[in-house]
Design an enzyme around this catalytic site. Structure first.
Site, PDB file in Angstrom:
ATOM      1  N   ASP A  65      30.151   4.454 -35.419  1.00 19.23           N
ATOM      2  CA  ASP A  65      30.492   4.172 -33.784  1.00 19.23           C
ATOM      3  C   ASP A  65      29.125   5.183 -33.614  1.00 19.23           C
ATOM      4  O   ASP A  65      28.787   5.891 -33.496  1.00 19.23           O
ATOM      5  CB  ASP A  65      31.284   4.638 -33.106  1.00 19.23           C
ATOM      6  N   SER A 144      17.914  -6.343 -22.876  1.00 17.11           N
ATOM      7  CA  SER A 144      18.584  -7.844 -22.170  1.00 17.11           C
ATOM      8  C   SER A 144      17.671  -7.971 -21.360  1.00 17.11           C
ATOM      9  O   SER A 144      16.593  -7.139 -19.966  1.00 17.11           O
ATOM     10  CB  SER A 144      19.806  -7.575 -21.551  1.00 17.11           C
ATOM     11  N   TYR A 157      26.019  -2.116 -16.727  1.00 18.34           N
ATOM     12  CA  TYR A 157      24.572  -3.262 -18.102  1.00 18.34           C
ATOM     13  C   TYR A 157      23.855  -3.144 -17.585  1.00 18.34           C
ATOM     14  O   TYR A 157      22.628  -2.488 -18.250  1.00 18.34           O
ATOM     15  CB  TYR A 157      25.568  -4.540 -17.988  1.00 18.34           C
ATOM     16  N   LYS A 161      20.470  -1.378 -20.015  1.00 16.50           N
ATOM     17  CA  LYS A 161      19.362  -2.257 -20.541  1.00 16.50           C
ATOM     18  C   LYS A 161      18.529  -1.896 -20.538  1.00 16.50           C
ATOM     19  O   LYS A 161      17.767  -1.564 -21.049  1.00 16.50           O
ATOM     20  CB  LYS A 161      20.200  -4.008 -20.185  1.00 16.50           C
TER      21      LYS A 161
END
Length: 285
Positions: A65, A144, A157, A161
């Site tokens: 992980d 991203s 998110y 990113k």
């Protein structure tokens, strides 16, 4: 003078999130180029299936992980001990939560996204840097286009990113004096299970997809995304972006985003979407 192509033949490449999607597609592509690939993923079953598609002595797999700092340090050490070197690291593991506003989101979800998408990058890259420097290798941080696009319902998110992007940019500068390189990989929409869950299965995600519109909502395959990363490694590129139609947005993001924010803040469709999203989150509590 153009830098010569970086050949991955006989190089050791560690990829996180390699059990499916972009990570697995990249592992297949680099394996076909005769690289030794170390596939790291938190999902045992996905990793086992992935390893069966890449049989041979040039494949190393480990379950870990990326949020577990000591586990990642141990995995990197195992890869180096097994191969005697580590040349390329691709910090690809990532997660996307369901759309949520900052006002109503579960902050535990936010913390989880940051732990994987941001801190997970550091946990992956940091223990590998000495080996990468020793081999004059390359690091890829998968960010991203969300790092610089509108963040309606996606603050967790988008912010994670954006942070990953800055980690990658810092690495580009910090590795340069040591003869190693780093790059940031940017993607728009990639047709993966992650994208399907976010953009197709979730009603708010579908509306966000429609709001962004063509051509920016065009999706590429996981293999096309992997090809972009592989080409970036070969070129030791400081940045790669796919699909290419996102490039103008990236280059002029400062000007574009100022205008986009003003327009979206007045858009009644956005207002309605936010109210519906918050109502849905409130009813789920």
């Amino acid at each position: 003078m153009r830098r010569s192509t970086y050949d991955v033949r006989d190089k050791v490449v560690l990829i996180t999130g390699a059990g499916q999607g972009i990570g697995l597609a990249l592992a297949r592509r680099l394996h076909a180029q005769h690289a030794h690939v170390a596939l790291i993923d938190v999902n045992d079953a996905a990793l086992a299936q992935a390893s069966r598609t890449l049989a041979g002595d040039r494949v190393f797999t480990a379950t870990a992980d990326v949020t577990d700092r000591s586990a990642m340090a141990e995995v990197v050490a195992r890869v180096i001990a097994h191969h005697g070197r580590l040349d390329v690291v691709v910090a690809n593991a990532g997660v996307t939560p369901a759309p949520a506003t900052i006002r109503t989101m579960d902050l535990a979800d936010y913390d989880r996204v940051v732990a994987i998408n941001q801190t997970g990058v550091l946990n992956t890259v940091r223990p590998a840097l000495e080996a990468v420097i020793d081999s004059g290798g390359h690091v890829v941080v998968v960010a991203s286009c969300a790092a610089f696009s509108p963040g309606v319902g996606g603050a967790a998110y988008m912010s994670s990113k954006a942070a990953a992007e800055q980690i990658g940019r810092a690495l580009k500068l910090e590795l340069a004096p040591h003869g190693a390189t780093a790059g940031v990989a940017y993607f728009g929409f990639v047709d993966t299970p992650l994208a399907t869950a976010t953009l197709d299965d979730d009603p708010t995600g579908r509306r966000l997809n429609e709001l962004l519109g063509w051509p920016l909502n065009h999706r590429i395959s996981a293999d096309a995304a992997a090809a972009s990363i592989a080409n970036g490694i070969a070129d030791r590129a400081g940045a790669t972006i796919a699909p290419a139609r996102w490039l103008p947005y990236s280059l002029f993001r400062g000007v574009i985003n100022a205008a986009v924010d003003r327009v979206l803040a007045r858009d009644r469709r956005v207002h309605e979407m936010i109210r519906d999203l918050e109502a849905r989150q409130e009813s789920a509590r």
